[in-house]
Design a protein around this motif. Sequence first.
Motif, short mmCIF file in Angstrom:
data_model
loop_
_atom_site.label_atom_id
_atom_site.label_comp_id
_atom_site.label_asym_id
_atom_site.label_seq_id
_atom_site.Cartn_x
_atom_site.Cartn_y
_atom_site.Cartn_z
N ASN A 111 0.85 -1.18 0.00
CA ASN A 111 0.00 0.00 0.00
C ASN A 111 0.90 1.24 0.00
OD1 ASN A 111 -1.96 1.84 2.31
ND2 ASN A 111 -2.46 1.55 0.16
N VAL A 112 1.00 1.89 -1.16
CA VAL A 112 1.83 3.09 -1.31
C VAL A 112 0.99 4.29 -0.87
CG1 VAL A 112 3.24 4.45 -2.88
CG2 VAL A 112 3.00 1.98 -3.23
N ILE A 113 1.35 4.86 0.25
CA ILE A 113 0.53 5.93 0.82
C ILE A 113 0.98 7.29 0.32
CG2 ILE A 113 -0.27 6.96 2.98
CD1 ILE A 113 0.29 4.28 4.35
N GLU A 114 2.23 7.66 0.61
CA GLU A 114 2.69 9.00 0.26
C GLU A 114 4.22 9.03 0.26
OE1 GLU A 114 1.87 11.91 3.26
OE2 GLU A 114 1.81 10.40 4.85
N ALA A 115 4.75 10.15 -0.17
CA ALA A 115 6.20 10.40 -0.14
C ALA A 115 6.43 11.81 0.38
CB ALA A 115 6.81 10.22 -1.52
N GLN A 116 7.62 12.05 0.88
CA GLN A 116 7.98 13.37 1.42
C GLN A 116 9.31 13.82 0.83
OE1 GLN A 116 8.05 13.33 5.70
NE2 GLN A 116 5.83 13.62 5.90
N ASP A 117 9.38 15.12 0.61
CA ASP A 117 10.62 15.77 0.19
C ASP A 117 11.19 15.17 -1.08
OD1 ASP A 117 10.37 17.30 2.49
OD2 ASP A 117 11.60 15.91 3.66
N VAL A 118 10.36 15.07 -2.10
CA VAL A 118 10.82 14.55 -3.39
C VAL A 118 11.57 15.66 -4.12
CG1 VAL A 118 10.11 13.59 -5.60
CG2 VAL A 118 8.92 12.93 -3.51
N GLU A 119 12.81 15.39 -4.50
CA GLU A 119 13.65 16.38 -5.16
C GLU A 119 13.96 15.94 -6.58
OE1 GLU A 119 17.14 17.02 -2.91
OE2 GLU A 119 16.11 17.74 -1.12
N PRO A 120 13.42 16.61 -7.59
CA PRO A 120 13.75 16.26 -8.97
C PRO A 120 15.14 16.77 -9.35
CG PRO A 120 12.31 18.15 -8.94
CD PRO A 120 12.46 17.73 -7.51
N LEU A 121 15.64 16.30 -10.48
CA LEU A 121 16.95 16.78 -10.95
C LEU A 121 16.88 18.25 -11.33
CD1 LEU A 121 18.09 13.71 -13.11
CD2 LEU A 121 18.65 14.25 -10.73
N ASP A 122 15.78 18.64 -11.95
CA ASP A 122 15.57 20.04 -12.28
C ASP A 122 14.75 20.67 -11.15
OD1 ASP A 122 15.23 22.49 -13.38
OD2 ASP A 122 14.02 21.83 -15.10
N ARG A 123 15.41 21.37 -10.26
CA ARG A 123 14.74 21.91 -9.09
C ARG A 123 13.92 23.15 -9.39
NH1 ARG A 123 19.02 21.15 -4.06
NH2 ARG A 123 19.41 18.91 -4.42
N SER A 124 13.96 23.60 -10.64
CA SER A 124 13.16 24.77 -10.99
C SER A 124 11.69 24.42 -11.18
CB SER A 124 13.71 25.40 -12.27
OG SER A 124 13.61 24.50 -13.36
N GLN A 125 11.39 23.12 -11.32
CA GLN A 125 10.01 22.68 -11.50
C GLN A 125 9.63 21.71 -10.39
OE1 GLN A 125 9.57 20.99 -15.37
NE2 GLN A 125 9.69 22.96 -16.45
N LEU A 126 8.38 21.78 -9.99
CA LEU A 126 7.88 20.82 -9.02
C LEU A 126 7.72 19.46 -9.68
CD1 LEU A 126 5.18 22.95 -7.14
CD2 LEU A 126 7.42 22.23 -6.28
N PRO A 127 7.98 18.38 -8.95
CA PRO A 127 7.89 17.05 -9.56
C PRO A 127 6.46 16.56 -9.65
CG PRO A 127 8.56 16.85 -7.29
CD PRO A 127 8.49 18.33 -7.56
N GLN A 128 6.23 15.72 -10.64
CA GLN A 128 4.98 14.97 -10.76
C GLN A 128 5.37 13.49 -10.86
OE1 GLN A 128 2.53 15.78 -14.20
NE2 GLN A 128 0.65 15.20 -13.11
N VAL A 129 5.21 12.77 -9.77
CA VAL A 129 5.88 11.48 -9.64
C VAL A 129 4.89 10.33 -9.53
CG1 VAL A 129 7.90 12.51 -8.53
CG2 VAL A 129 6.00 11.70 -7.13
N PHE A 130 5.42 9.14 -9.72
CA PHE A 130 4.71 7.89 -9.48
C PHE A 130 5.72 6.90 -8.89
CE2 PHE A 130 6.48 7.59 -13.72
CZ PHE A 130 6.98 6.30 -13.79
N VAL A 131 5.21 5.80 -8.35
CA VAL A 131 6.05 4.79 -7.72
C VAL A 131 5.98 3.51 -8.55
CG1 VAL A 131 6.44 3.38 -5.67
CG2 VAL A 131 5.71 5.76 -5.44
#
Length: 797
Positions: free
Chosen positions: A223-243
């Motif tokens: 059960n994948v609930i959430e993640a914290q402090d996700v840092e993409p390589l390009d820090r100028s944009q907010l990430p849109q992630v999946f697991v």
Amino acid sequence: MNPLAAPDHKDDFKLKDTKPQLGERWPHGGPRGGGGWISSERATSTYDLVEQMFYLYVRVEKAKDLPTNPVTGSCDPYIEVKVGNYKGKTKHFEKKTNPEWKQVFAFSKEKVQSSLVEVFLRDKEIVARDDYVGKVVFDMHEVPTRVPPDSPLAPQWYRLEDPRRRDSKVKGEVMLAVWMGTQADEAFPEAWHSDAASVHGEGVFNIRSKVYVSPKLWYLRVNVIEAQDVEPLDRSQLPQVFVKAQVGNQILKTKLCPIRTTNPMWNEDLIFVAAEPFEEQLVLTVENKASAAKDEVVGTTNLPLHSFERRLDHRPVHSKWFDLEKFGFGALEGDRRHELKFSTRLHLRVCLEGAYHVLDESTMYLSDQRPTARQLWKKPVGILEVGILSAQGLLPMKAKDGRGTTDAYCVAKYGLKWVRTRTIIENLNPKWNEQYTWEVYDPCTVITLGVFDNCHLGGSEKPATGGGARIDSRIGKVRIRLSTLETDRIYTHSYPLLVLQPSGLKKMGELQLAVRFTCLSLANMIYLYGHPLLPKMHYLHPFTVNQLDSLRYQAMNIVAVRLGRAEPPLRKEVVEYMLDADSHMWSMRRSKANFFRIVSLFSGVISMSKWLGEVCQWKNPLTTVLFHVLFFILICYPELILPTIFLYMFLIGVWNYRFRPRHPPHMDTKLSWAEAVHPDELDEEFDTFPTSKQQDVVRMRYDRLRSVAGRVQTVVGDMATQGERFQALLGWRDPRATSLFVVFCLIAAVALYITPFKIITLVTGLFWLRHPRFRSKQPSVPSNFFRRLPSRADSML
């Protein structure tokens, strides 16, 4: 008439009664052991569902103090056992005067024509003929007979003899044990058999009989609930992630987080199948959707499966935070990749669930309905014993030395236990006579038996079809549902082995079985009939249809891989055939078969409605008058209605007892729609997925599928229309129709309230049974009213 199945062969597709000689008396002891016969009770106590087959067993343990070759100064010994025209050899040891072989040779008594058993000790020579060192000779009439559960015969030291020498005695001794036994002997499965003398090398291991245990399978729920402090390589944009989660070759992904954030949330379940012992790890990867064609890895973690909680019931599992690791490039280390710990965390709730029954096969043919966790198992309610006797009339499956031949073996599966008989070499009428036993925890289960042609014997055999594939060919399959068997009765039948091929339905031979189902506790068995078919968790936390299909496929792959590691391996093609791996694939034949199953299911209701229509139409006045009399009796005494219905069903059940099935069910070619299938439909069924056919063929089949699907779509739409018209009665979609129905309901309520129920029923019944002279050929008023009600079909595009 079906061109693929000749009418004179239809009787070959039926089950046949057989009368094998099971559990006969057999000799014990012989002259050396006192001779005589043992009691039939002892002879049939453990191996009474097969015909007794006698074998001469020779156990070669070891040798000592062997003489050396005067030329080479060493000895490369091996043993050759000769009985008549049959010879068996052990492996040879280089430069060893005290070798140990620990090998057993088995010679079928019915094929042995000699009265002597000769055991030769030879010295392996590379250039010249193998040197003869000495031998030990036994008289067949002096060989003792051993019957399990007697203890194994103790081997003895025998001095080597050489008749060419005057003193006949030579240096060296051999430890041997020679006895007469049956296929119930403990040495039978591992023995070298004389009827497989032509098999050498690795092929020797592929002909032995074996018992396999299917691995214990668990559901791994992540059960994948959430993640914290996700840092993409390009820090100028907010990430849109999946697991992305991976266990072995199983890969599942969560949905893409709908918003761009450094703290995404999913609360999504990913279900995997895992097998003990847990060899794989759970690999979790958080990935960022950098662009439409690129996903970049943000962080990853590897978690061993044995560290997770094992859930045996519906109690909640505690969640945990797991730190992720990511890879980067250090300025001081150039381009070398190294691990960097960072603050990204993943919130998970992971557990191994053993309160489910892991579906390793189609739910139609369940052979085990227990949960995975042994703590939840209950006591068995019965014992299933199967004697795999023989096969008759097998077709040649491959060509060898210019002639057709078959090397057949049988596989049986029930529960976690798989069994495989030994392979009978080059025989179209093989006799196995092997008996196996299973514990039964639920009688509403199925045992599956399949016959295969062994194509891994190391020879130069080629498939009879001309192909070069080295896979074990399918000969046929039999399924038996245990609940259809009477307890403590021995069923001896010959089952037709039917295979549907691209050329049509084909009988490959017959499989002769002896089956007995013994009840240990009738009370527990009856108790099971009132309880759910599957474990509790299947109903508390059910899976979707898509999840079940995926999990069943993954479970089948895991079982195939694990059983393929055994020696001899139970290969993937065998496991897939036994588990009906292709049963979910669409085919025109299966669709027709299921359609006619539904038609047959409602044939009784249709016949009853036709009979009632004939009663109402006064086709047989006497029957109609008798029906009127019964109707008046039930109206005058309404308390007799329900007892009459149940009494009628009781009488039908008692009457049908005379026509009850006398044998277990078997493959029904008519029910499967296999006798009348069109050749093109068969070609479509055996086509690969995705298709490998030409474009014009695919177009023709697609148009045909659209035509069939269109008719199905029309039927489903008509059924939906009728249901929506019932909803429209009180839904005010047609205000006038609903107003009329509401007023009618009010008048009917008042009329039913002030009028006795008997009078209402009597008037209704007499109106329904009125003579055709008083009937109109036009549809009735209620039918006209119902057909005018609106449905939602008007709103569809």
